[in-house]
Every structure is written in C-alpha cells, then in structure tokens.
Design a protein around this motif. Structure first.
Motif, PDB file in Angstrom:
ATOM      1  N   ARG A   1       0.803  -1.223   0.000  1.00 24.49           N
ATOM      2  CA  ARG A   1       0.000   0.000   0.000  1.00 24.49           C
ATOM      3  C   ARG A   1       0.837   1.275   0.000  1.00 24.49           C
ATOM      4  N   PRO A   2       1.884   1.384   0.843  1.00 31.77           N
ATOM      5  CA  PRO A   2       2.670   2.632   0.818  1.00 31.77           C
ATOM      6  C   PRO A   2       3.316   2.891  -0.550  1.00 31.77           C
ATOM      7  N   LEU A   3       3.818   1.847  -1.187  1.00 32.45           N
ATOM      8  CA  LEU A   3       4.415   2.008  -2.519  1.00 32.45           C
ATOM      9  C   LEU A   3       3.356   2.439  -3.526  1.00 32.45           C
ATOM     10  N   MET A   4       2.198   1.800  -3.468  1.00 36.16           N
ATOM     11  CA  MET A   4       1.131   2.146  -4.408  1.00 36.16           C
ATOM     12  C   MET A   4       0.668   3.581  -4.197  1.00 36.16           C
ATOM     13  N   LEU A   5       0.611   4.037  -2.952  1.00 33.22           N
ATOM     14  CA  LEU A   5       0.202   5.415  -2.693  1.00 33.22           C
ATOM     15  C   LEU A   5       1.210   6.412  -3.257  1.00 33.22           C
ATOM     16  N   VAL A   6       2.499   6.095  -3.169  1.00 35.11           N
ATOM     17  CA  VAL A   6       3.519   6.974  -3.758  1.00 35.11           C
ATOM     18  C   VAL A   6       3.360   7.009  -5.278  1.00 35.11           C
ATOM     19  N   VAL A   7       3.178   5.838  -5.879  1.00 38.14           N
ATOM     20  CA  VAL A   7       3.011   5.760  -7.337  1.00 38.14           C
ATOM     21  C   VAL A   7       1.739   6.490  -7.769  1.00 38.14           C
ATOM     22  N   LEU A   8       0.644   6.275  -7.045  1.00 36.79           N
ATOM     23  CA  LEU A   8      -0.615   6.941  -7.393  1.00 36.79           C
ATOM     24  C   LEU A   8      -0.536   8.457  -7.208  1.00 36.79           C
ATOM     25  N   THR A   9       0.209   8.895  -6.204  1.00 34.91           N
ATOM     26  CA  THR A   9       0.388  10.334  -6.017  1.00 34.91           C
ATOM     27  C   THR A   9       1.150  10.937  -7.200  1.00 34.91           C
ATOM     28  N   GLY A  10       2.216  10.263  -7.631  1.00 32.70           N
ATOM     29  CA  GLY A  10       2.951  10.735  -8.810  1.00 32.70           C
ATOM     30  C   GLY A  10       2.088  10.741 -10.054  1.00 32.70           C
ATOM     31  N   LEU A  11       1.308   9.682 -10.233  1.00 29.14           N
ATOM     32  CA  LEU A  11       0.399   9.601 -11.378  1.00 29.14           C
ATOM     33  C   LEU A  11      -0.633  10.721 -11.322  1.00 29.14           C
ATOM     34  N   ALA A  12      -1.196  10.948 -10.133  1.00 22.13           N
ATOM     35  CA  ALA A  12      -2.207  11.994  -9.983  1.00 22.13           C
ATOM     36  C   ALA A  12      -1.622  13.374 -10.273  1.00 22.13           C
ATOM     37  N   LEU A  13      -0.400  13.622  -9.804  1.00 27.94           N
ATOM     38  CA  LEU A  13       0.226  14.920 -10.078  1.00 27.94           C
ATOM     39  C   LEU A  13       0.437  15.124 -11.579  1.00 27.94           C
ATOM     40  N   ALA A  14       0.884  14.077 -12.266  1.00 27.28           N
ATOM     41  CA  ALA A  14       1.101  14.184 -13.716  1.00 27.28           C
ATOM     42  C   ALA A  14      -0.218  14.394 -14.457  1.00 27.28           C
ATOM     43  N   VAL A  15      -1.222  13.607 -14.107  1.00 31.58           N
ATOM     44  CA  VAL A  15      -2.520  13.712 -14.786  1.00 31.58           C
ATOM     45  C   VAL A  15      -3.167  15.061 -14.496  1.00 31.58           C
TER      46      VAL A  15
END
Length: 151
Positions: free
Chosen positions: A87-101
């Motif tokens: 979960r912590p890794l996925m949250l970091v990845v999703l945060t990066g994805l959300a910032l880009a999108v």
C-alpha cells in the motif's frame, strides 16, 4: 484488510481506457515522427526544431507512459494489484500519477477556458475536468478500499 464494498472500479477502468487511447495516439504520432496528439492543437515547426529529443523517440516514451498509466490504474482495482503491491508504494506511485494527470488536465482546462496560447479548445477543457475528476476518484477509491478495518 480490503473492504470489497468500498471499491468503485469504474473510475479506474475508465482511466485505464483513456490511458490506452493516449498511448495509441502517441504511437500513431511516433510512427509519423510528429509531436502532438491527434485531436489536439498543432505543434509548430519551430517547436519541433527546438525540441531536444527526436520527436519519434519522445512519442515512444509518451506511449510507454500511457501504457504504464493503464497498468497502474488497473492495479488499483484488481486482486493482483491490491494483494501484491504494498500500500505505501502504491500510494507513492498513485500520487505521482495523480500529479502528472492533474498537471496535464490543468493545462488543458486553463488553456481551453482562459487561453494560455497552447491551442486547446473549450471541449478539451471539459475533457481535462473529466480526466482530473476520474483520477481523483480512482485515488480516493483505492485509499478507501485499502484502509485497515479496526478489529
């Protein structure tokens, strides 16, 4: 513990389809060695010449990012992604994805409604609003579905 009732899957599936469309559009332009996106504003010859990277190579990188975005979106709703990715890794990845999108969607919205000079139209602005909302909803749904339930 994962609460299956808290998951809303349609935002992630819709976003995955949009990422695949983005990747397909970028692949078409990569094959033509052109910058831009089908249906978007044209890229001037001066911008193409000033680009530090070969247009085809840049578009292939963008194609790969679209495919990766689709995989990440699907990982938020599939059992494989929910069970194997911490979960912590996925949250970091999703945060990066959300910032880009949200950054790209924000530019589409601002240029579509206010006019920054990029060339996006009002309907691109509406698309940017929809994609931004889908991304936020996908992230919210993932967080809610993976919250630890107190025992």
């Amino acid at each position: 513990m994962i609460d299956p009732h808290a998951r809303r899957r349609w935002p992630a599936y819709t976003l995955a389809l949009l990422f695949l469309g983005y990747a397909a559009g970028k692949a078409v332009f990569a094959a033509q060695s052109r910058l831009g996106f089908p249906g978007g504003p044209p890229v001037s010859e001066a911008e193409t010449e000033a680009y530090l990277l070969d247009p085809a190579l840049a578009q292939w990188f963008a194609t790969a990012s679209g495919l990766m975005g689709a995989v990440i979106a699907l990982a938020t709703v599939t059992e494989w992604g929910l069970r194997t990715v911490p979960r912590p890794l996925m949250l970091v990845v999703l945060t990066g994805l959300a910032l880009a999108v949200l950054g790209g969607a924000g530019i589409m919205v601002l240029d579509g409604f206010i006019g920054l000079g990029v060339g996006w139209r009002w309907y691109h602005g509406l698309l940017g609003l929809a994609v931004g909302a889908l991304c936020v909803e996908m992230l919210r749904s993932y967080v809610k579905a993976t919250n630890r339930v107190a025992a």
